[in-house]
Design an enzyme around this catalytic site. Structure first.
Site, PDB file in Angstrom:
ATOM      1  N   GLU A  38     -10.169   6.658  -8.837  1.00 17.33           N
ATOM      2  CA  GLU A  38      -8.249   6.033  -8.339  1.00 17.33           C
ATOM      3  C   GLU A  38      -8.117   5.074  -9.273  1.00 17.33           C
ATOM      4  O   GLU A  38      -8.047   3.640  -8.478  1.00 17.33           O
ATOM      5  CB  GLU A  38      -7.987   6.294  -6.892  1.00 17.33           C
ATOM      6  CG  GLU A  38      -8.084   7.434  -5.792  1.00 17.33           C
ATOM      7  CD  GLU A  38      -7.089   7.301  -4.997  1.00 17.33           C
ATOM      8  OE1 GLU A  38      -6.782   8.123  -5.061  1.00 17.33           O
ATOM      9  OE2 GLU A  38      -7.031   6.949  -4.693  1.00 17.33           O
ATOM     10  N   GLU A  55      -6.408   0.287  -0.617  1.00 19.07           N
ATOM     11  CA  GLU A  55      -5.557  -0.059   0.137  1.00 19.07           C
ATOM     12  C   GLU A  55      -6.858  -0.936   1.035  1.00 19.07           C
ATOM     13  O   GLU A  55      -6.331  -2.234   1.956  1.00 19.07           O
ATOM     14  CB  GLU A  55      -4.409   1.109   0.840  1.00 19.07           C
ATOM     15  CG  GLU A  55      -3.378   0.885  -0.263  1.00 19.07           C
ATOM     16  CD  GLU A  55      -2.709   2.638  -0.505  1.00 19.07           C
ATOM     17  OE1 GLU A  55      -2.589   2.960   0.351  1.00 19.07           O
ATOM     18  OE2 GLU A  55      -2.034   2.501  -1.326  1.00 19.07           O
ATOM     19  N   SER A 104      -1.004   8.416  -8.610  1.00 15.66           N
ATOM     20  CA  SER A 104       0.252   9.321  -9.692  1.00 15.66           C
ATOM     21  C   SER A 104       0.338  10.392  -9.796  1.00 15.66           C
ATOM     22  O   SER A 104       1.240  10.548 -11.152  1.00 15.66           O
ATOM     23  CB  SER A 104       1.067   8.312 -10.163  1.00 15.66           C
ATOM     24  OG  SER A 104       1.304   7.060  -9.919  1.00 15.66           O
ATOM     25  N   HIS A 106     -10.330   3.748   0.778  1.00 15.18           N
ATOM     26  CA  HIS A 106      -9.620   3.509  -0.423  1.00 15.18           C
ATOM     27  C   HIS A 106      -9.293   2.096  -0.744  1.00 15.18           C
ATOM     28  O   HIS A 106      -9.705   1.036   0.134  1.00 15.18           O
ATOM     29  CB  HIS A 106      -8.262   4.535   0.528  1.00 15.18           C
ATOM     30  CG  HIS A 106      -7.302   4.524  -0.229  1.00 15.18           C
ATOM     31  ND1 HIS A 106      -6.298   3.307  -0.468  1.00 15.18           N
ATOM     32  CD2 HIS A 106      -6.749   6.217  -0.882  1.00 15.18           C
ATOM     33  CE1 HIS A 106      -5.373   3.790  -1.233  1.00 15.18           C
ATOM     34  NE2 HIS A 106      -5.566   5.264  -1.709  1.00 15.18           N
ATOM     35  N   ASN A 124      -3.196  12.898   0.965  1.00 15.68           N
ATOM     36  CA  ASN A 124      -3.623  11.419   1.178  1.00 15.68           C
ATOM     37  C   ASN A 124      -2.111  11.039   2.214  1.00 15.68           C
ATOM     38  O   ASN A 124      -0.821  10.861   1.012  1.00 15.68           O
ATOM     39  CB  ASN A 124      -4.657  10.335   0.421  1.00 15.68           C
ATOM     40  CG  ASN A 124      -4.733   9.372   1.564  1.00 15.68           C
ATOM     41  OD1 ASN A 124      -4.103   8.785   2.792  1.00 15.68           O
ATOM     42  ND2 ASN A 124      -4.737   7.738   0.850  1.00 15.68           N
ATOM     43  N   GLY A 179       0.544   4.226  -6.226  1.00 16.22           N
ATOM     44  CA  GLY A 179       2.406   4.402  -6.212  1.00 16.22           C
ATOM     45  C   GLY A 179       3.190   3.531  -7.274  1.00 16.22           C
ATOM     46  O   GLY A 179       3.466   3.666  -6.678  1.00 16.22           O
ATOM     47  N   LYS A 209      -1.265   8.268   3.865  1.00 18.45           N
ATOM     48  CA  LYS A 209      -1.232   7.063   4.207  1.00 18.45           C
ATOM     49  C   LYS A 209      -0.477   6.505   5.255  1.00 18.45           C
ATOM     50  O   LYS A 209      -0.411   7.692   6.697  1.00 18.45           O
ATOM     51  CB  LYS A 209      -0.631   6.371   3.070  1.00 18.45           C
ATOM     52  CG  LYS A 209      -1.339   6.563   1.738  1.00 18.45           C
ATOM     53  CD  LYS A 209      -0.995   6.007   0.348  1.00 18.45           C
ATOM     54  CE  LYS A 209      -1.818   6.315  -0.671  1.00 18.45           C
ATOM     55  NZ  LYS A 209      -1.329   5.268  -1.941  1.00 18.45           N
TER      56      LYS A 209
HETATM   57  P1  13P Z   1      -0.043   8.020  -5.284  1.00 17.46           P
HETATM   58  O1  13P Z   1      -0.359   9.508  -5.485  1.00 17.46           O
HETATM   59  O2  13P Z   1       0.930   8.078  -4.595  1.00 17.46           O
HETATM   60  O3  13P Z   1       0.082   7.040  -6.403  1.00 17.46           O
HETATM   61  O4  13P Z   1      -0.961   7.627  -4.376  1.00 17.46           O
HETATM   62  C1  13P Z   1      -2.369   8.103  -4.753  1.00 17.46           C
HETATM   63  C2  13P Z   1      -3.449   7.612  -3.739  1.00 17.46           C
HETATM   64  O5  13P Z   1      -3.523   6.167  -3.201  1.00 17.46           O
HETATM   65  C3  13P Z   1      -4.479   9.071  -3.062  1.00 17.46           C
HETATM   66  O6  13P Z   1      -5.514   8.185  -2.328  1.00 17.46           O
END
Ligand code: 13P
Length: 255
Positions: free
Chosen positions: A170, A100, A216, A98, A11, A176, A13
């Site tokens: 997640e 976010e 992560s 997601h 992903n 992140g 983003k």
């Molecule tokens: P990270 O791997 O950067 O922690 O992000 C995970 C994520 O949100 C994947 O959708």
């Protein structure tokens, strides 16, 4: 031996212009070729890089996903992108709900459910994200939150639709932050999700559903996470933005 074929998706983003996407995808196409039959791989660029991605990935078995999809079919919904548009572009998967989007765009389980159903109805394969915050975990609410999000986001799916849907667990506190859930913490929630699937659909269906872990994931921890009984893949953020790192993560995951 895993019953299910691993599915690892990147992903991206809000990263990478079309030309930046082209560069990494050319690299990935060649670096990932030794692994491609052994697991399912997808990348999820921004909408603006999807056409470039379709062109560059042509002839490879790396699939494409979008990072969102509209709950509406078509019409006066400024800024939205429909499932039909995505399919027509050559997209296979759509990430839905997601954290976010839940956090910054106020997406509710009900909306996530509408988007999931629209994706399925149109022929896109949804990757539905669920996960608790740190506050919720610390207050012992993880099971309740996962159960509520599971029931709300996946409400009303048939068995056939459920099998086409990937669930991504997640934990918000691991996204992140560099803080990965331990393999035990992740497996515990994956087992809960498998149980929720079994209760709702029976074990035959439940055993077929892919449950990814996200938060992560990196080359250093992909092997131990993927070795867990109910972890069938990964949804990878930061570590999917560099071709060398993403390839190492995948290589370690399947060994
Ligand atoms: P990270 O791997 O950067 O922690 O992000 C995970 C994520 O949100 C994947 O959708």
């Amino acid at each position: 031996m895993k019953k299910r074929k691993l599915f690892i998706a990147g992903n991206w983003k809000m990263n990478k212009t079309s030309s930046e996407a082209e560069k990494i995808l050319v690299e990935l196409k060649s670096k990932l070729s030794p692994y491609i039959g052994k697991l399912n791989i997808a990348v999820c660029p921004a909408f603006t890089a999807l056409e470039t991605a379709v062109r560059v990935l042509h002839g490879s078995n790396i699939k494409l996903g979008s990072q969102d999809v509209s709950a509406k079919e078509s019409g006066a919904y400024t800024g939205e992108v429909s499932a039909k548009m995505l399919l027509d572009t050559g997209v296979t998967y759509a990430i839905v709900g997601h954290s976010e989007r839940r956090q910054y765009h106020n997406e509710t389980d009900a909306l996530v459910n509408e988007k999931t159903k629209m994706a399925l109805k149109s022929g896109l394969l949804p990757i539905v994200c669920i996960g608790e915050t740190l506050h919720e975990r610390e207050n012992g609410k993880t099971y309740d939150i996962i159960t509520t999000q599971f029931r709300g986001s996946l409400n009303g799916l048939t068995s056939e639709e459920m099998i086409k849907t990937t669930i991504a667990y997640e934990p918000v506190w691991a996204i992140g932050t560099g803080k990965t859930a331990s393999k035990e913490q992740a497996q515990e929630v994956h087992a809960l999700i498998r149980k929720l699937l079994t209760d709702a659909y029976g074990s035959e269906t439940a055993e077929k559903v892919i449950i990814q872990y996200g938060g992560s994931v990196k080359p250093e921890n992909s092997a131990e996470l993927m070795a867990q009984q109910d972890i069938d893949g990964a949804l990878v953020g930061g570590a999917s933005l560099d071709s060398e790192v993403f390839t190492n993560l995948i290589a370690n995951a399947i060994n």
